[in-house]
Scaffold this motif. Structure first.
Motif, PDB file in Angstrom:
ATOM      1  N   UNK A   1       1.127  -1.261  -0.096  1.00  0.00           N
ATOM      2  CA  UNK A   1       0.507   0.443   0.026  1.00  0.00           C
ATOM      3  C   UNK A   1       0.990   1.329   0.191  1.00  0.00           C
ATOM      4  N   UNK A   2       2.169   1.199   1.025  1.00  0.00           N
ATOM      5  CA  UNK A   2       3.008   2.421   1.087  1.00  0.00           C
ATOM      6  C   UNK A   2       3.375   2.406  -0.646  1.00  0.00           C
ATOM      7  N   UNK A   3       3.211   1.680  -1.813  1.00  0.00           N
ATOM      8  CA  UNK A   3       3.889   2.563  -3.027  1.00  0.00           C
ATOM      9  C   UNK A   3       3.014   2.684  -4.004  1.00  0.00           C
ATOM     10  N   UNK A   4       1.903   3.444  -3.084  1.00  0.00           N
ATOM     11  CA  UNK A   4       0.944   3.567  -4.243  1.00  0.00           C
ATOM     12  C   UNK A   4       1.570   4.856  -4.437  1.00  0.00           C
ATOM     13  N   UNK A   5       1.079   5.490  -5.465  1.00  0.00           N
ATOM     14  CA  UNK A   5       1.355   6.543  -5.455  1.00  0.00           C
ATOM     15  C   UNK A   5       0.189   7.488  -5.181  1.00  0.00           C
ATOM     16  N   UNK A   6       0.457   9.336  -5.120  1.00  0.00           N
ATOM     17  CA  UNK A   6      -0.462   9.728  -4.614  1.00  0.00           C
ATOM     18  C   UNK A   6      -1.922  10.089  -5.581  1.00  0.00           C
ATOM     19  N   UNK A   7      -1.034  10.564  -6.166  1.00  0.00           N
ATOM     20  CA  UNK A   7      -2.434  11.082  -7.782  1.00  0.00           C
ATOM     21  C   UNK A   7      -3.526  11.156  -7.154  1.00  0.00           C
ATOM     22  N   UNK A   8      -4.571  10.305  -7.814  1.00  0.00           N
ATOM     23  CA  UNK A   8      -6.048  10.050  -7.543  1.00  0.00           C
ATOM     24  C   UNK A   8      -6.065   9.390  -6.314  1.00  0.00           C
ATOM     25  N   UNK A   9      -5.712   8.748  -5.966  1.00  0.00           N
ATOM     26  CA  UNK A   9      -6.123   7.517  -4.788  1.00  0.00           C
ATOM     27  C   UNK A   9      -6.196   8.164  -3.679  1.00  0.00           C
ATOM     28  N   UNK A  10      -6.000   8.917  -2.829  1.00  0.00           N
ATOM     29  CA  UNK A  10      -6.006   9.941  -1.700  1.00  0.00           C
ATOM     30  C   UNK A  10      -7.479  10.519  -2.038  1.00  0.00           C
TER      31      UNK A  10
END
Length: 457
Positions: A146-155
């Motif tokens: 999960x900590x490798x998920x890029x910021x982008x629209x995820x947040x």
């Protein structure tokens, strides 16, 4: 074989799986775990993830990590070693989002796997009640990923998932409080019938009065500090409606027909629900972006600056240690523990929580004594599970989202994902959940009267 008959530890489970112990998989760790122990173990994983999230969001954590040589990008360096860790993601609200995302995925996966498990004879029950070391490894693996998920629209997307899940979990919390109040009331009434009735009835009356007094005091404080004569119309509506709804459910709880259908119903339950409703109302108002209607608690105690102008507040940093966040965590911890050990005797709550009264229970579910005098663990779910495995995991999935929103104070990431800000949708989600929760409590009171042909006993 005796090692497998005792309540298994993680080490014994691993040894059975690896074949080093002379036992079969079907008779090893999974079947010896009592249902309560399994629920407590899963709840412990949730609380462990919550603790990690709390540590990550503590103020100043990023600065401490950057002091570690060769660790954070932009921090202290070691010659020849490149700092590769993005500490901006490891700490702060981004870390909470990712940690809770991992826990939510973990519990949602188990919720899917455990659909329609009817007894411990189902092979999937072994997964539910055993292999804890491997389940822990799965959770750690999902967390690292999960900590490798890029910021982008995820947040932003995960924020809306959190709002919906928290909406449902707030209702589940209220149902658990209803269940707890029913059990509490019935237990003390039984003790009053057994002896010293005046003492127990006085205790029931005292707590009922205390709950109502705190709820009424909260209403007064809300009108004083969270409303303005010419502003804060929404707050006035929220406070007035919830006060009215609490009065209605209190009256319904003591109606003769309701008392006849449910002798254990009373004002103790209604008073506790009223107090919880006032907490949710307060929590909702603290998310109003109009700071004139939402003064900080510290500002009320130590006013140091003039009242800010009306309108949306500037972006804010995450401060989960606000009073409403701390109260929310306490209620969450209580409800999680209670959900792990509950054995309800309230039919309506059992139907709402998808559990069955007494199903799969034995006279002594923890242990059984055999001829040689050795106390051995038994399988208390061979004939039927004592709770819905799938729904329990779904509740923990929702609890993960609720923790995420509580720790980030329901703030929404701004457009460039660099800060957090309060929003009105969070206010309406909380208020809507309080209304739906009150409606469900009202249903537990009137269901036997509205549907007399159904069996609620």
């Amino acid at each position: 074989m005796g090692a497998c008959l005792a309540l298994s530890s993680l080490a014994s489970c691993a040894s059975c799986l690896c074949g080093s112990a002379p036992c079969l998989l079907s008779s090893c760790c999974p079947s010896t775990y009592n249902s309560t122990m399994s629920r407590l173990a899963f709840s412990f994983l949730l609380l462990l993830g919550t603790l990690v999230s709390v540590i990550m969001i503590l103020p100043g954590m990023e600065e401490h990590l950057k002091k570690i040589p060769g660790f954070c990008m932009g921090g202290t360096t070691i010659p020849g070693i490149e700092n590769k860790v993005n500490c901006d993601i490891i700490v702060g609200y981004k870390s909470v989002y990712r940690m809770c995302f991992a826990m939510a995925c973990f519990f949602f996966l188990f919720s899917i796997i455990m659909i329609r498990v009817r007894s411990s004879k189902d092979p999937r029950a072994a997964i539910q009640n055993g292999f804890w070391f491997f389940k822990f490894l799965v959770l750690v693996g999902i967390t690292v990923g999960a900590f490798f998920i890029p910021d982008g629209i995820f947040n932003t997307v995960w924020y809306y998932f959190g709002m919906v899940g928290s909406f449902i979990f707030i209702i589940i919390q209220l149902i658990l409080l209803v269940d707890f109040a029913h059990s509490w009331n019935q237990s003390w009434l039984e003790k009053a019938e057994d002896g010293n009735s005046k003492c127990w009835f006085a205790a029931l009356l005292s707590f009922t009065i205390l709950h109502y007094a705190l709820a009424f005091a909260a209403v007064v404080l809300f009108y004083v500090f969270y409303t303005q004569p010419d502003d804060c119309t929404e707050h006035k509506v929220f406070i007035s409606l919830n006060l009215l709804f609490c009065i209605i459910v209190s009256i319904v709880a003591i109606l003769p027909k309701v008392q006849e259908a449910q002798p254990s119903s009373g004002l103790l339950q209604a008073s506790l629900i009223s107090l919880y409703t006032m907490y949710v109302t307060w929590s909702a108002m603290t998310n109003n972006p109009n700071k004139q209607c939402n003064p900080s608690l510290l500002g009320l105690v130590q006013p140091s600056s003039p009242t800010p102008p009306p309108g949306p507040a500037p972006t804010a940093s995450v401060q989960w240690w606000d009073a409403q966040g701390i109260v929310g965590l306490i209620i969450f911890l209580f409800c999680t523990l209670y959900a792990s050990i509950r054995s309800s005797n309230n039919a309506q709550v059992n139907k709402l929580m998808r559990t069955e009264e007494g199903q799969g229970l034995t006279a002594d579910p923890e242990v059984a004594t055999v001829d040689d005098g050795v106390r051995r663990a038994v399988d208390n779910e061979e004939e039927g599970v004592t709770y819905s495995y799938s729904f329990f995991h779904f509740s923990l999935f929702l609890a993960s989202l609720y923790i995420m929103m509580t720790l980030t104070n329901w703030f929404k990431p701004d457009t460039d994902y660099q800060a957090m800000q309060t929003t009105m949708p969070a206010v309406w989600v909380k208020i809507g959940s309080s209304w739906l929760g009150l409606a469900l409590y009202l249903w537990t009171l009137v269901a036997p009267l509205v549907l007399p042909d159904r069996d609620f006993n």
